[in-house]
Design a protein around this motif. Structure first.
Motif, short mmCIF file in Angstrom:
data_model
loop_
_atom_site.label_atom_id
_atom_site.label_comp_id
_atom_site.label_asym_id
_atom_site.label_seq_id
_atom_site.Cartn_x
_atom_site.Cartn_y
_atom_site.Cartn_z
N LEU A 47 0.83 -1.20 0.00
CA LEU A 47 0.00 0.00 0.00
C LEU A 47 0.87 1.25 0.00
CD1 LEU A 47 -2.73 1.43 0.20
CD2 LEU A 47 -2.58 1.17 2.70
N VAL A 48 1.87 1.27 0.89
CA VAL A 48 2.75 2.44 0.96
C VAL A 48 3.53 2.59 -0.35
CG1 VAL A 48 4.71 3.48 2.17
CG2 VAL A 48 2.94 2.28 3.46
N LEU A 91 1.95 0.31 -16.86
CA LEU A 91 3.03 -0.39 -17.56
C LEU A 91 4.34 -0.32 -16.78
CD1 LEU A 91 2.38 0.60 -21.29
CD2 LEU A 91 1.82 -1.55 -20.12
N ASN A 92 4.56 0.78 -16.06
CA ASN A 92 5.78 0.89 -15.25
C ASN A 92 5.80 -0.17 -14.16
OD1 ASN A 92 8.26 2.08 -14.64
ND2 ASN A 92 7.33 3.53 -13.20
N PHE A 93 4.66 -0.35 -13.49
CA PHE A 93 4.56 -1.40 -12.47
C PHE A 93 4.66 -2.78 -13.10
CE2 PHE A 93 3.07 1.77 -9.46
CZ PHE A 93 3.42 1.24 -8.24
N LEU A 94 4.06 -2.95 -14.28
CA LEU A 94 4.00 -4.26 -14.91
C LEU A 94 5.34 -4.70 -15.50
CD1 LEU A 94 2.17 -6.63 -15.85
CD2 LEU A 94 1.81 -5.34 -17.97
N ARG A 268 10.94 3.29 -5.38
CA ARG A 268 9.86 2.63 -4.61
C ARG A 268 9.81 1.14 -4.91
NH1 ARG A 268 10.03 7.98 -3.56
NH2 ARG A 268 8.42 8.58 -2.07
N PHE A 269 10.09 0.78 -6.15
CA PHE A 269 10.09 -0.63 -6.51
C PHE A 269 11.24 -1.37 -5.81
CE2 PHE A 269 8.51 1.07 -10.85
CZ PHE A 269 7.26 1.31 -10.30
N THR A 279 2.31 -6.88 -7.47
CA THR A 279 1.04 -7.05 -8.19
C THR A 279 -0.08 -6.29 -7.50
OG1 THR A 279 1.72 -9.24 -8.96
CG2 THR A 279 -0.64 -8.74 -9.03
N LEU A 280 -0.16 -6.42 -6.17
CA LEU A 280 -1.17 -5.68 -5.40
C LEU A 280 -0.91 -4.18 -5.51
CD1 LEU A 280 -3.54 -5.53 -3.47
CD2 LEU A 280 -1.94 -5.94 -1.57
#
Length: 375
Positions: A47-48, A91-94, A268-269, A279-280
């Motif tokens: 979440l953070v 897309l950045n998260f994926l 952050r990643f 994924t969450l």
């Protein structure tokens, strides 16, 4: 100074004190190491991770830029930009997040420049130094612009000296960033994202009421040629519709490409405690971006309808970005409690600015201390 201004000022000051206190308390519990300071010991939850990434990205553009753009020319510019940002976020998260988290742990890299250098096996840290210098060159002025925005906000609201207000903002941001490090910055970004969301929700409901209801808002927008179109814009100078071509649509969508190279988001990643939790984080971030930017666009439409009633003046040019401030001023005129709510909304604008400035300050300081001075 009126009672409403005193309530607004007290609310904002209490918020700033809360920010400093929270940063200090988090800093006392943080791990005393470089990884603990710059990555929170790689123990940040999903979440953070999601909300701090989005809050640090959006800045005051979410609360001022997007509503102002929608107010000025209709939904086309603001909506295509929002769509591009939403796609870029997803897309950045994926595509980037999980690989960056995995490799940064294996390479023991705590900054983006050191990750790039170790990933490609540099014997001499040439690329690392170049990337660190790029971060410094572009982020230091960006942090300064955030402090300038704080100075302008206090100057316009309360008549404070611009420089003094900017210095106060700098003291607040530097205090909790330097004491608490990444853990404090990420946690404060989460809190600030909640404040930003609440500000959007309150102001859109208040604006609809002031405009005479949802039907009145839609009816007013339909009277303006091209205002609700995705292929046209409203031209305020002529009062007619102007074409919105394919090239402009692609240009607005291209805003999302910036996410793949923003160090204060990529870090952050690297800091999440488990790569499987990304994924969450992706789902949370994507949902929040779509909802928040959709509401921000709608605030511009609502604000224009309120201006048509005469409750707030019609705004032109860059002044359209102050539509939320104008609606907050209108809200504060209804009594003490509404003035406190208006103070919270304005604190949301301040939070949006601070959430970007603190993250970029931390990224710049890590590039300087870890990559340039030490390595």
């Amino acid at each position: 100074m009126s009672t409403a201004q005193i309530c607004i000022m007290a609310t904002i000051i209490l918020y700033l004190c809360f920010v400093i206190f929270t940063g200090v308390m988090i800093g006392r519990r943080s791990k005393k190491s470089a990884e603990g300071f710059y990555l929170g010991g790689r123990g940040i939850g999903p979440l953070v991770t999601a909300m701090s990434a989005e809050a640090s990205d959006m800045s005051s553009y979410l609360l001022m830029g997007i509503p102002g753009l929608a107010y000025l020319s209709g939904v086309a510019d603001a909506s295509w930009t929002a769509i591009g940002l939403a796609i870029g976020t997803y897309l950045n998260f994926l595509l980037v997040a999980k690989k960056l988290r995995r490799y940064s742990v294996k390479l023991d890299a705590i900054t983006i420049p050191s990750f790039i250098s170790k990933r490609y096996g540099e014997e001499k840290p040439v690329i690392m130094c170049i990337s660190a210098l790029i971060i410094l060159i572009f982020f230091v002025p960006y942090v300064a612009s955030g402090l300038a925005a704080i100075g302008k906000l206090f100057n316009s609201l309360f008549g404070w000296d611009y420089m003094a207000a900017a210095v106060i903002g700098a003291i607040v941001i530097i205090s909790y960033t330097s004491i608490g490090g990444f853990s404090a910055v990420a946690t404060m970004d989460l809190i600030q994202s909640v404040i930003m969301t609440a500000a959007l929700a309150v102001i859109v409901v208040f604006g609809i009421v002031q405009a005479g209801g949802l039907d009145a808002v839609i009816a007013h927008a339909q009277e303006l040629p091209g205002f609700l179109s995705f292929t046209q814009t409203y031209d305020v100078s002529t009062g007619g519709a102007a074409p919105y071509g394919f090239i402009r649509i692609i240009s607005m969508l291209a805003w999302g490409l910036g996410y793949f190279g923003m160090p204060h988001i990529l870090v952050r990643f690297m800091a999440i405690r488990d790569e499987d939790e990304l994924t969450l984080s992706r789902r949370i971030a994507g949902t929040w971006v779509v909802l928040s930017m959709g509401v921000a666009v709608f605030i511009g439409i609502v604000g224009h309808a309120v201006s048509a009633t005469g409750r707030v003046p019609f705004l032109e040019g860059s002044a359209t970005e102050t539509i939320i401030v104008r609606l907050s001023d209108l809200l504060s005129s209804y009594g003490v409690f509404p003035a406190v709510i208006a103070g919270c909304i304005l604190a949301g604008i301040l939070a949006a600015t601070m959430s970007t400035a603190d993250s970029q300050l931390l990224a710049a300081s890590s590039a300087f201390s870890e990559n340039i001075v030490q390595e």
